[in-house]
Design a protein around this motif. Sequence first.
Motif, PDB file in Angstrom:
ATOM      1  N   UNK A  75       0.809  -1.213   0.000  1.00 29.14           N
ATOM      2  CA  UNK A  75       0.000   0.000   0.000  1.00 29.14           C
ATOM      3  C   UNK A  75       0.849   1.274   0.000  1.00 29.14           C
ATOM      4  N   UNK A  76       1.940   1.360   0.772  1.00 31.05           N
ATOM      5  CA  UNK A  76       2.755   2.581   0.691  1.00 31.05           C
ATOM      6  C   UNK A  76       3.292   2.845  -0.718  1.00 31.05           C
ATOM      7  N   UNK A  77       3.611   1.788  -1.455  1.00 29.78           N
ATOM      8  CA  UNK A  77       4.074   1.969  -2.833  1.00 29.78           C
ATOM      9  C   UNK A  77       2.972   2.545  -3.710  1.00 29.78           C
ATOM     10  N   UNK A  78       1.734   2.090  -3.512  1.00 31.79           N
ATOM     11  CA  UNK A  78       0.621   2.627  -4.297  1.00 31.79           C
ATOM     12  C   UNK A  78       0.345   4.091  -3.939  1.00 31.79           C
ATOM     13  N   UNK A  79       0.483   4.433  -2.668  1.00 30.43           N
ATOM     14  CA  UNK A  79       0.311   5.831  -2.260  1.00 30.43           C
ATOM     15  C   UNK A  79       1.364   6.696  -2.942  1.00 30.43           C
ATOM     16  N   UNK A  80       2.602   6.226  -2.953  1.00 27.91           N
ATOM     17  CA  UNK A  80       3.675   6.945  -3.650  1.00 27.91           C
ATOM     18  C   UNK A  80       3.330   7.124  -5.121  1.00 27.91           C
ATOM     19  N   UNK A  81       2.832   6.066  -5.755  1.00 25.19           N
ATOM     20  CA  UNK A  81       2.515   6.137  -7.183  1.00 25.19           C
ATOM     21  C   UNK A  81       1.369   7.113  -7.463  1.00 25.19           C
ATOM     22  N   UNK A  82       0.325   7.089  -6.621  1.00 15.35           N
ATOM     23  CA  UNK A  82      -0.820   7.959  -6.894  1.00 15.35           C
ATOM     24  C   UNK A  82      -0.448   9.428  -6.666  1.00 15.35           C
ATOM     25  N   UNK A  83       0.450   9.700  -5.730  1.00 16.60           N
ATOM     26  CA  UNK A  83       0.953  11.063  -5.576  1.00 16.60           C
ATOM     27  C   UNK A  83       1.717  11.502  -6.818  1.00 16.60           C
ATOM     28  N   UNK A 111      -5.087   9.926   4.723  1.00 21.30           N
ATOM     29  CA  UNK A 111      -4.575  10.155   6.072  1.00 21.30           C
ATOM     30  C   UNK A 111      -3.185  10.784   6.030  1.00 21.30           C
ATOM     31  N   UNK A 112      -2.368  10.342   5.090  1.00 22.67           N
ATOM     32  CA  UNK A 112      -1.011  10.878   4.976  1.00 22.67           C
ATOM     33  C   UNK A 112      -0.976  12.246   4.296  1.00 22.67           C
ATOM     34  N   UNK A 213      -3.233  -6.751   8.695  1.00 22.28           N
ATOM     35  CA  UNK A 213      -2.300  -6.723   9.809  1.00 22.28           C
ATOM     36  C   UNK A 213      -1.456  -5.476   9.966  1.00 22.28           C
ATOM     37  N   UNK A 214      -1.483  -4.565   9.005  1.00 20.11           N
ATOM     38  CA  UNK A 214      -0.644  -3.378   9.109  1.00 20.11           C
ATOM     39  C   UNK A 214      -1.344  -2.314   9.946  1.00 20.11           C
ATOM     40  N   UNK A 215      -0.745  -1.877  11.037  1.00 17.64           N
ATOM     41  CA  UNK A 215      -1.428  -0.924  11.936  1.00 17.64           C
ATOM     42  C   UNK A 215      -1.820   0.378  11.239  1.00 17.64           C
ATOM     43  N   UNK A 216      -0.960   0.911  10.374  1.00 19.67           N
ATOM     44  CA  UNK A 216      -1.302   2.172   9.710  1.00 19.67           C
ATOM     45  C   UNK A 216      -2.506   1.998   8.790  1.00 19.67           C
TER      46      UNK A 216
END
Length: 294
Positions: A75-83, A111-112, A213-216
């Motif tokens: 998911x963090x990689x997808x957030x980076x890509x969409x930005x 959220x970020x 399982x990822x808290x964020x």
Amino acid sequence: MTTRTPQELAVPVRGGDLAVTRWPGEGPAVIALHGITGNSLSFGAVAEQLGDIDLYAPDLRGRAHSAGLPAPYGIPAHVEDVLTVLDHLGLRQALLLGHSLGAFTTAVAAARHPDRFPRVVLVDGGLGFPIPGGADIDEVIESVIGPAMRRLRTTFPDADAYRALFREHPAFTAHWGPHIQAYVDRDLTGEPPEIRSSCVLDAIRADGAGPIGDPETLAAIHRPEVRGTMLWAERGVMNEPQGLYDEGRLAAGDLSPDRITTRRVDDTNHYTILFAKDATAAIAEAVRTELKEM
């Protein structure tokens, strides 16, 4: 409902080009993020309901025309890509629309980066429930998305055999049409007699770990920065009566009604919420409502 001709864009991201389907319009921009084994054409039927809204839907890293993009996934990689997509388009902000895994990614992105994604529409996803530690990732994902994980490990003699798997799927049988076939065909790769899904199994595993399982990821929808609408399907991934969500699960999720409006979409399942006419109309209505809040 208006027929819209999509365009194909290539957006430079880490490791190569991210494939993005655009349904051009003169209205405000919306970026749509698909589910864990989906692709950009998940939103073809939704695009027709959105009129002149300028809709962009990437093939997420590790799927369809973005399958060649390298790890790390998740998911963090997808957030980076969409930005990166937002910056490439020269946009200060956009509404995010996400289905299933895309809804979790949407919540994390908002959220970020609430200044870039001030409003969201979450479709049958975004609210997670932790899985006990030590659970096998493949088993948990397969328990949620049915035969999809087995499909990713299977080869097919030709495209018709691959399409037949979807035509016979309980979630799609009553709704098969051009939009679903286009969505299925975009996932195809290889040559007969070894046709297969384009989804990279390592990407599916990395992405699936987030909602279980990822808290964020689990906390994102509860963050005060995340505001919008959550639509949930009445039925489940195999068209079974129990959907991923119900009133009890939503109550247990303790969402703030001041930030997240929830609505059940009747007579639809986890997949056809993106294809059935009444369901796509409900998504379009939610998108227009949230755009007015931006």
